[in-house]
Every structure is written in structure tokens, then in C-alpha cells.
Design a protein around this motif. Structure first.
Motif, PDB file in Angstrom:
ATOM      1  N   ALA A   2      35.480  43.482  48.065  1.00 45.92           N
ATOM      2  CA  ALA A   2      36.670  44.041  48.844  1.00 45.92           C
ATOM      3  C   ALA A   2      36.902  42.782  49.804  1.00 45.92           C
ATOM      4  O   ALA A   2      38.148  42.868  50.082  1.00 45.92           O
ATOM      5  CB  ALA A   2      35.894  45.104  49.735  1.00 45.92           C
ATOM      6  N   LEU A   3      36.070  41.861  50.274  1.00 46.79           N
ATOM      7  CA  LEU A   3      36.429  40.670  50.926  1.00 46.79           C
ATOM      8  C   LEU A   3      37.404  39.709  50.229  1.00 46.79           C
ATOM      9  O   LEU A   3      38.186  39.134  50.683  1.00 46.79           O
ATOM     10  CB  LEU A   3      35.278  39.982  51.557  1.00 46.79           C
ATOM     11  N   ILE A   4      36.969  39.616  48.905  1.00 44.09           N
ATOM     12  CA  ILE A   4      37.717  38.816  47.774  1.00 44.09           C
ATOM     13  C   ILE A   4      39.304  39.197  47.719  1.00 44.09           C
ATOM     14  O   ILE A   4      39.979  38.612  48.058  1.00 44.09           O
ATOM     15  CB  ILE A   4      37.003  38.581  46.529  1.00 44.09           C
ATOM     16  N   GLU A   5      39.130  40.630  47.588  1.00 42.81           N
ATOM     17  CA  GLU A   5      40.520  41.068  47.515  1.00 42.81           C
ATOM     18  C   GLU A   5      41.270  40.889  48.882  1.00 42.81           C
ATOM     19  O   GLU A   5      42.529  40.661  48.880  1.00 42.81           O
ATOM     20  CB  GLU A   5      40.643  42.566  47.298  1.00 42.81           C
ATOM     21  N   GLN A   6      40.838  41.387  50.120  1.00 44.23           N
ATOM     22  CA  GLN A   6      41.295  41.473  51.517  1.00 44.23           C
ATOM     23  C   GLN A   6      41.720  40.131  51.722  1.00 44.23           C
ATOM     24  O   GLN A   6      42.926  39.964  52.322  1.00 44.23           O
ATOM     25  CB  GLN A   6      40.399  42.076  52.399  1.00 44.23           C
ATOM     26  N   TYR A   7      41.024  38.919  51.357  1.00 47.48           N
ATOM     27  CA  TYR A   7      41.530  37.609  51.888  1.00 47.48           C
ATOM     28  C   TYR A   7      41.894  36.860  50.779  1.00 47.48           C
ATOM     29  O   TYR A   7      42.256  35.681  50.984  1.00 47.48           O
ATOM     30  CB  TYR A   7      40.152  37.021  52.476  1.00 47.48           C
ATOM     31  N   GLN A   8      42.251  37.301  49.463  1.00 51.12           N
ATOM     32  CA  GLN A   8      43.056  36.902  48.537  1.00 51.12           C
ATOM     33  C   GLN A   8      42.416  35.626  48.121  1.00 51.12           C
ATOM     34  O   GLN A   8      42.889  34.362  48.101  1.00 51.12           O
ATOM     35  CB  GLN A   8      44.436  36.718  48.771  1.00 51.12           C
ATOM     36  N   LEU A   9      40.995  35.684  47.774  1.00 49.02           N
ATOM     37  CA  LEU A   9      40.044  34.557  47.425  1.00 49.02           C
ATOM     38  C   LEU A   9      40.141  34.341  45.974  1.00 49.02           C
ATOM     39  O   LEU A   9      40.206  35.582  45.087  1.00 49.02           O
ATOM     40  CB  LEU A   9      38.598  34.638  48.103  1.00 49.02           C
ATOM     41  N   THR A  10      39.957  33.262  45.641  1.00 52.02           N
ATOM     42  CA  THR A  10      39.481  32.982  44.020  1.00 52.02           C
ATOM     43  C   THR A  10      38.033  32.856  43.870  1.00 52.02           C
ATOM     44  O   THR A  10      37.431  32.373  44.662  1.00 52.02           O
ATOM     45  CB  THR A  10      40.216  31.649  43.534  1.00 52.02           C
ATOM     46  N   THR A  11      37.529  33.471  42.987  1.00 54.18           N
ATOM     47  CA  THR A  11      36.024  33.510  42.915  1.00 54.18           C
ATOM     48  C   THR A  11      35.547  32.743  41.731  1.00 54.18           C
ATOM     49  O   THR A  11      36.287  33.038  40.663  1.00 54.18           O
ATOM     50  CB  THR A  11      35.345  34.746  42.973  1.00 54.18           C
ATOM     51  N   ALA A  12      34.405  31.758  41.656  1.00 56.37           N
ATOM     52  CA  ALA A  12      33.702  31.747  40.218  1.00 56.37           C
ATOM     53  C   ALA A  12      33.189  32.821  39.914  1.00 56.37           C
ATOM     54  O   ALA A  12      32.587  33.782  40.695  1.00 56.37           O
ATOM     55  CB  ALA A  12      32.828  30.511  40.621  1.00 56.37           C
TER      56      ALA A  12
END
Length: 365
Positions: free
Chosen positions: A89-99
Motif C-alpha cells: 500500500a505504501l509502495i503504491e501510494q508513494y510510487q516506489l520501485t521495489t526490489a
């Protein structure tokens, strides 16, 4: 007057180092690594000097959010990925790229309810044996990721274990080249050492970390002395007391140092609670009044002692550089049996931090 210890951060040196890395990276884009609060320098402090980066890479969600709050709208990469499915949810909200380094992470993304796809860095274990898919499982992970509408761009990622040593990158690069032939992906491979010394690894993205801050990936300052990189942090203090010693007098906890003759020592307002290594032995270099000398005795929580023999004019109030432009942090770290990485990132919260930008404002004021 506040206690005289402080860390000075040179934004000019940081901009300079980023520019040098840009030249070395060629066409590759740059993830500026700011994990561990920008290696102890402070994310908010370094951000003004690193805004020409193509992206920022880090580990902590709070640090990623801090970058967004500072106004960064570009890519942010989570180098260790996420730790539980709710993090998406945080990754989507803050538009992060994840390993993504394991199948449970991949399954979590595939099964999540997302409004937009997430870009991922598919990590392969090329010999470090920390994180990453086994090479023989990477193709299956790529097929699963490629089939999911929850996943956007996919980049192949690895981390070199020995880019700063004679072993080099030959074996992992052979593996990456073989894997890459099967999967048409962008690549992000080079850490600080590979960015400096192995141009064949630069590919599409590089991830410079310690070199941005002017310290050596190998732990030896001599290895980067001819690169033009500049130290970014200067840890400084002052002499706050002077003690005359007679032959046989001992210094500090445990009396580890014993004076062989008449001698003056200076007491410096800096100790292990400030981030100076407690295990630093006698002989660890220090600059007093710009003259190289060394610590004596055991480093205390708040103080350490230095030999004033090479600088007889020094006294109370004399400036002390624990590390900085005139005394590389790598030299201090080697004497203490550790790396510059540790000393920089261990800077204690109680140490005031100023930037050259702050100092310029003070001078104008």
C-alpha cells in the motif's frame, strides 16, 4: 557555548562527486544511494546537492517518504524490497520501485489489489549469497512477473561481492550475460566499486553509494586518491583540556597508555557516543592545528586524548579534525580496524550537523 564537536557536510564536494560519477557512468542513469540516512550525512542535508540524480535508492520506508516530502518526484528504489504484503500500500501510494528477491514477494504483488502497476527490480544471486533468486529460478520468476498486470517495468538487478578486490566481476558478469540473453530486460548491476573500476558493468543504471560521499569502496583511500573524489563529511572538535604527563603516568580507562617521558596530551570533546570508534587503538591519526598526531589511551564516551608532542603550540581551544578533507575517514577507519562506511554511518544524533550552505548563510548574516 555549545559543545564544540560538529560534523560539516560539504554540498559542493557532494555535487562534485556526483558529477564525476556521471562522467564515469557514461550513458547509464544514476541511482544515488542514500540508505542509512545518507551514510550518516542526513537525507535532508544531502538532498539539495543530489537533485541531479536520476533516482534515489535506500532501504527504509520512512526515508523514502522523507524524500517525497522534500519534493522529489522521480524514482525511488527500495533496495531490500518490502517486508510484508501490507507494505505494498505504501509502495503504491508513494510510487516506489521495489526490489523483488523471493517468490513470496512476487506472489504478494501478483495477488495484491492495486490501482496501478508497480515497477520492480528482479534480483538474482550472483555469488553474494544474501538476497536474490537462484540463477536457475530467475527465468521462472521473470515469466511470473511478466504475466502479471500488477507489475510494470522489470529491471534485472544483482550485487557484486568482490568488485573492490582482485577477484573482480568476471564470474558474476558471465552469469548475468548468460541470463540476460534469455530475458530482454534493462540491467542495474554496478555498486560503487564497479562504477569506478569496471565500466563493463555500467549497463542501464549504476548505484553509487560510498563514493558519492568521498570515501573508498575498498576501505583504502589510496585506491581513490587519483579519482578526484572529495570527502563530504568533516568531523571536528577542539582541545578542551591539556594534561602534562611525567614518565610512568597513565591515560584513560584501564591506563592503556603509559608515558615514556615528559609529555603533553590534549583532551578532545569527542568520544564513542559521538560516533568515534571506541576500539580505535593508540596511534589512530588525528589532526590538531592542522598537524598530524595520534590518539593515546582508551576512547571514552565523550572524550579522547591526543599526543601534543608534534604540535607544541596547541592548547585549549585548538581545532581538531577527527576526519575530513585533510584526514581521510578511510585512514582513521583502517587504523581502527574497520571501514569508512561504518564511521560515517555511525555519526551520533547528538552531533550537530552543518552544511557549507549553512555556513555561508551564517557568514552572510
Amino acid at each position: 557555548m555549545p559543545r564544540p564537536v560538529q560534523a560539516e557536510i560539504s554540498l559542493a564536494a557532494l555535487r562534485h562527486n556526483l558529477g564525476l560519477i556521471r562522467q564515469k557512468a557514461g550513458r547509464a542513469r544514476i541511482w544515488s544511494v542514500v540508505k542509512a540516512n545518507a551514510y550518516g550525512h542526513g537525507i535532508a542535508n544531502v538532498f539539495p546537492a543530489l537533485q541531479n540524480s536520476d533516482g534515489f535508492a535506500l532501504l527504509d520506508f520512512n526515508e523514502a517518504i522523507r524524500l517525497r516530502e522534500l519534493g522529489w518526484q522521480g524514482p525511488i528504489l527500495l533496495l531490500e524490497g518490502f517486508f510484508e504484503p501490507d507494505d505494498l500500500a505504501l509502495i503504491e501510494q508513494y510510487q516506489l520501485t521495489t526490489a523483488v528477491h523471493s517468490f513470496w514477494q512476487l506472489a504478494a504483488i501478483v495477488n495484491a489489489r492495486l490501482r496501478r502497476p508497480i515497477d520492480i527490480y528482479l534480483k538474482v544471486n550472483s555469488g553474494m549469497n544474501r538476497l536474490g533468486f537462484a540463477p536457475d529460478r530467475l527465468h521462472a520468476a521473470w515469466l511470473e512477473a511478466s504475466a502479471s498486470s500488477n507489475i510494470g517495468d522489470i529491471t534485472l538487478m544483482t550485487h557484486f561481492a568482490s568488485a573492490d578486490s582482485e577477484t573482480g566481476v568476471a564470474a558474476p558478469m558471465a552469469l548475468i550475460n548468460a541470463l540476460g540473453a534469455e530475458m530482454p530486460l534493462s540491467h542495474c548491476l554496478a555498486n560503487s566499486a564497479a562504477t569506478l573500476w569496471h565500466p563493463q558493468t555500467h549497463a542501464d543504471w549504476v548505484r553509487p553509494g560510498i563514493v558519492l560521499y568521498g570515501a573508498s569502496p575498498s576501505g583504502r583511500w589510496q585506491d581513490i586518491a587519483d579519482t578526484g573524489l572529495k570527502p563530504v563529511m568533516r568531523l571536528s572538535s577542539q582541545i578542551i583540556a591539556v594534561q602534562p604527563l611525567q614518565p610512568g603516568d597513565r591515560v584513560g580507562y584501564g591506563g592503556r597508555y603509559c608515558a615514556a617521558g615528559s609529555q603533553r596530551i590534549g583532551i578532545v570533546a569527542c568520544g564513542y557516543a559521538d560516533g568515534y570508534p571506541r576500539h580505535a587503538p593508540g596511534g589512530t591519526p588525528v589532526l590538531v592545528d592542522g598537524v598530524k598526531t595520534a590518539i593515546v589511551g582508551t576512547v571514552s564516551m565523550d572524550m579522547l586524548a591526543v599526543d601534543l608532542t608534534p604540535c607544541p603550540a596547541a592548547g585549549i581551544g585548538s581545532p581538531v579534525e577527527l576526519w575530513g578533507a585533510a584526514l581521510p575517514v578511510d585512514d582513521v577507519a583502517r587504523a581502527a580496524g574497520t571501514l569508512g562506511y561504518e564511521l560515517l554511518s555511525a555519526l551520533a544524533p547528538r552531533v550537530p550537523v552543518v552544511t557549507d550552505q549553512n555556513l555561508e548563510v551564517r557568514m552572510r548574516g
